[in-house]
Design an enzyme around this catalytic site. Structure first.
Site, PDB file in Angstrom:
ATOM      1  N   ASP A  47       0.838  -1.198   0.000  1.00  0.00           N
ATOM      2  CA  ASP A  47       0.000   0.000   0.000  1.00  0.00           C
ATOM      3  C   ASP A  47       0.879   1.256   0.000  1.00  0.00           C
ATOM      4  O   ASP A  47       1.936   1.287   0.627  1.00  0.00           O
ATOM      5  CB  ASP A  47      -0.902  -0.012   1.246  1.00  0.00           C
ATOM      6  CG  ASP A  47      -1.842   1.167   1.284  1.00  0.00           C
ATOM      7  OD1 ASP A  47      -2.646   1.300   0.347  1.00  0.00           O
ATOM      8  OD2 ASP A  47      -1.759   1.981   2.233  1.00  0.00           O
ATOM      9  N   GLU A  61       1.604  -0.070  -4.898  1.00  0.00           N
ATOM     10  CA  GLU A  61       0.671   0.945  -5.372  1.00  0.00           C
ATOM     11  C   GLU A  61       1.456   2.225  -5.625  1.00  0.00           C
ATOM     12  O   GLU A  61       1.858   2.890  -4.680  1.00  0.00           O
ATOM     13  CB  GLU A  61      -0.402   1.199  -4.309  1.00  0.00           C
ATOM     14  CG  GLU A  61      -1.366   2.302  -4.679  1.00  0.00           C
ATOM     15  CD  GLU A  61      -2.179   2.833  -3.487  1.00  0.00           C
ATOM     16  OE1 GLU A  61      -3.253   3.382  -3.732  1.00  0.00           O
ATOM     17  OE2 GLU A  61      -1.718   2.725  -2.334  1.00  0.00           O
TER      18      GLU A  61
END
Ligand SMILES: *[C@@H]1O[C@H](CO)[C@@H](O)[C@H](O)[C@H]1NC(C)=O
Ligand SMILES: *[C@@H]1O[C@H](CO)[C@@H](O)[C@H](O)[C@H]1NC(C)=O
Ligand SMILES: *[C@@H]1O[C@H](CO)[C@@H](O)[C@H](O)[C@H]1NC(C)=O
Ligand SMILES: *[C@@H]1O[C@H](CO)[C@@H](O)[C@H](O)[C@H]1NC(C)=O
Length: 492
Positions: A226, A250
């Site tokens: 993330d 990400e």
């Protein structure tokens, strides 16, 4: 891809007893991922009526036991991996921004999020997936911790970073400034996301130990990183190495050079460049000439596009069915996701049911309210066919997975994708596509071909050209018929 020589003797006894494929990038390349938001996919009680408002920012009751009970549903579409929400303990309580049902507000790395079940439930899920030969990718949040309110932060209540000194001083992120993106805080005064000081050696050691412990304890096969762009790039190689498995980050950028740069620090990143421009092209705001250029640009710029994540929907973006209600367009997005050649396919739970929520939280509907139908009226069987096709080529043609794709736009409304012996055509006009004559070139002379998505047969002529029939604007995926034997596709 990274040096795997870090030694963690401390954990060896733990890792020996867990089932794990500890899969590397090479092993993930052939996989197809179904992304689950744990809170919104399936409940332990199997309910298909439990309330979950489409605008809910509260826990709705999805669980790891729920996912385990629905692995048949996922495998019925021939997915070979799942990605689940972050598993660790979150801040509790209903803040002004809602609850931490998504898992991106960590509080304690060493406890599981009890809303999703117990640690043995989580272990059961991983084991059940492994019994089926499926991989499990876990979402990991190390960029920040969260707190309810930005005054009186309870630093000592955080685990293991239990001191303010492990964090960057407060400043709110300016996304136009990369240093700020890496060191300032996301969130807001209601739920600040205190930015971890990932330049600090002590912190680095704690984070690397954490991820190694997490993946080996449960036997996770991959990690999803993330907020990867919110941490300096140099932090990642040692972290990914400590995780010991394929890691996809990400890094939300709109241009190939910036996005691709991250592939020097981790195995892959979500292909946001493809997502951004494909959405523009397919929704009619852009054209396929532009998209072909962007996709070719990714191939020439990225280290290896086959290890990126190819997606059209996720928990942070509007559903395709909120952008178009034309089934041909939704099938086009589905076909591009699985057969783009620009990454490992990632399908967001509910895409198969044409869930139509707009931006978060509307795109995070409770899937149980659909009743999990497996028929062909939505996209369930369509994804099964796409995955079966890709799985078949991946296992029967050793050159396919690593073959570099090439993209072209024979018309400004049609994109062609060639990868190895596969050739796909998609239109951005959906069901309004007129019956334009298109030719597919580069085949061997007089070869029997099949569009596996419609099961229509066609032969190439003496010059290796074959007619393409985009009936109703539906995607066409052509492949030599003789190579489909045993695939079960089109009764072959
Ligand atoms: C795809 O799924 C169907 C239905 O579950 C199954 O019969 C078939 O064997 C699967 N094929 C592949 C290649 O995974
Ligand atoms: C490893 O993780 C488990 C479960 O999250 C936790 O109970 C344990 O304390 C961790 N061990 C270390 C050494 O971090
Ligand atoms: C970028 O952000 C950093 C960290 O907040 C700050 O020190 C720096 O002054 C900013 N640079 C510019 C040009 O605003
Ligand atoms: C396609 O889109 C690009 C940029 O979005 C534009 O420059 C170009 O003129 C368009 N081409 C056609 C044929 O519409």
């Amino acid at each position: 891809m990274f040096v795997q020589s870090l030694v963690f003797p401390f954990f060896l006894s733990l890792s020996a007893v867990r089932s794990s494929f500890a899969a590397n990038a090479e092993e993930w390349r052939s996989r197809s991922i179904y992304q689950v938001m744990t809170d919104r996919f399936a409940r332990t009680d199997g309910s298909t009526t439990a309330a979950c408002d489409s605008s809910s920012t509260s826990y709705c009751g999805g669980s790891w036991k729920g996912i385990e009970s629905k692995l048949d549903y996922i495998q019925g579409m021939n997915f070979t991996a799942i990605w689940i929400s972050p598993t660790i303990e979150q801040i509790t309580g209903d803040t002004y921004e809602g609850e931490a049902y998504h898992g991106y507000w960590p509080k304690n790395y060493y406890n599981v999020n009890s809303n999703f079940g117990s640690s043995s439930d989580l272990q059961d899920l991983v084991n059940a997936a492994h019994v089926r030969g499926m991989y499990v990718m876990v979402d990991i949040v190390v960029n920040h911790f969260a707190n309810w309110g930005d005054s009186d932060i309870d630093w000592s209540g955080l685990t293991p970073l239990n001191s303010e000194s492990y964090f960057h001083p407060k400043c709110w992120v300016d996304w136009n400034n990369q240093t700020s993106a890496e060191q300032c805080w996301m969130g807001d005064g209601y739920v600040p996301l205190m930015d971890v000081n990932t330049e600090d050696d002590q912190v680095i050691t704690m984070l690397n130990n954490f991820v190694h412990n997490l993946t080996t304890t449960y036997g996770f096969d991959g990690t999803r990183l993330d907020a990867a762009k919110s941490i300096r790039k140099d932090f990642w190689p040692a972290f990914v190495s400590a995780a010991g498995v394929y890691s996809q980050g990400e890094a939300w950028y709109g241009d190939a050079p910036t996005q691709c740069a991250y592939q020097d620090y981790m195995d892959g990143v979500h292909n946001y460049v493809m997502k951004t421009f494909a959405t523009e092209a397919i929704s009619g705001q852009g054209n396929m000439t532009m998209l072909a250029g962007k996709l070719n640009g990714l191939v020439s710029t990225c280290k290896d596009v086959s290890l990126l994540g190819s997606f059209m929907e996720n928990h942070d973006n509007a559903r395709m069915a909120s952008i178009s209600s034309d089934t041909a367009i939704l099938k086009t997005a589905a076909a591009l996701t699985v057969l783009s050649g620009n990454g490992i396919p990632i399908v967001f739970y509910g895409q198969e049911q044409m869930s139509s929520g707009n931006n978060a939280p509307q795109n995070r509907q409770a899937l149980w309210l659909t009743g999990y139908p497996t028929g062909s009226d939505k996209l369930y069987t369509y994804f099964a066919t796409l995955n079966t096709f890709r799985n078949h080529i991946g296992t029967s043609d050793s050159a396919f997975l690593t073959a570099k794709p090439t993209y072209d736009a024979p018309l400004s409304t049609v994109l062609s994708v060639r990868k190895g012996n596969m050739m796909m055509f998609i239109s951005n006009e959906g069901s309004k596509t007129s019956s334009t004559k298109l030719t597919s070139t580069g085949w061997s002379a007089n070869t029997a071909l099949v569009d596996v998505l419609s099961c229509q047969s066609v032969s190439s002529d003496g010059s290796g050209n074959a007619a393409v029939n985009m009936n109703g604007g539906l995607p066409v995926a052509m492949y030599p018929k003789s190579y489909l034997t045993g695939s079960g596709l089109c009764s072959l």
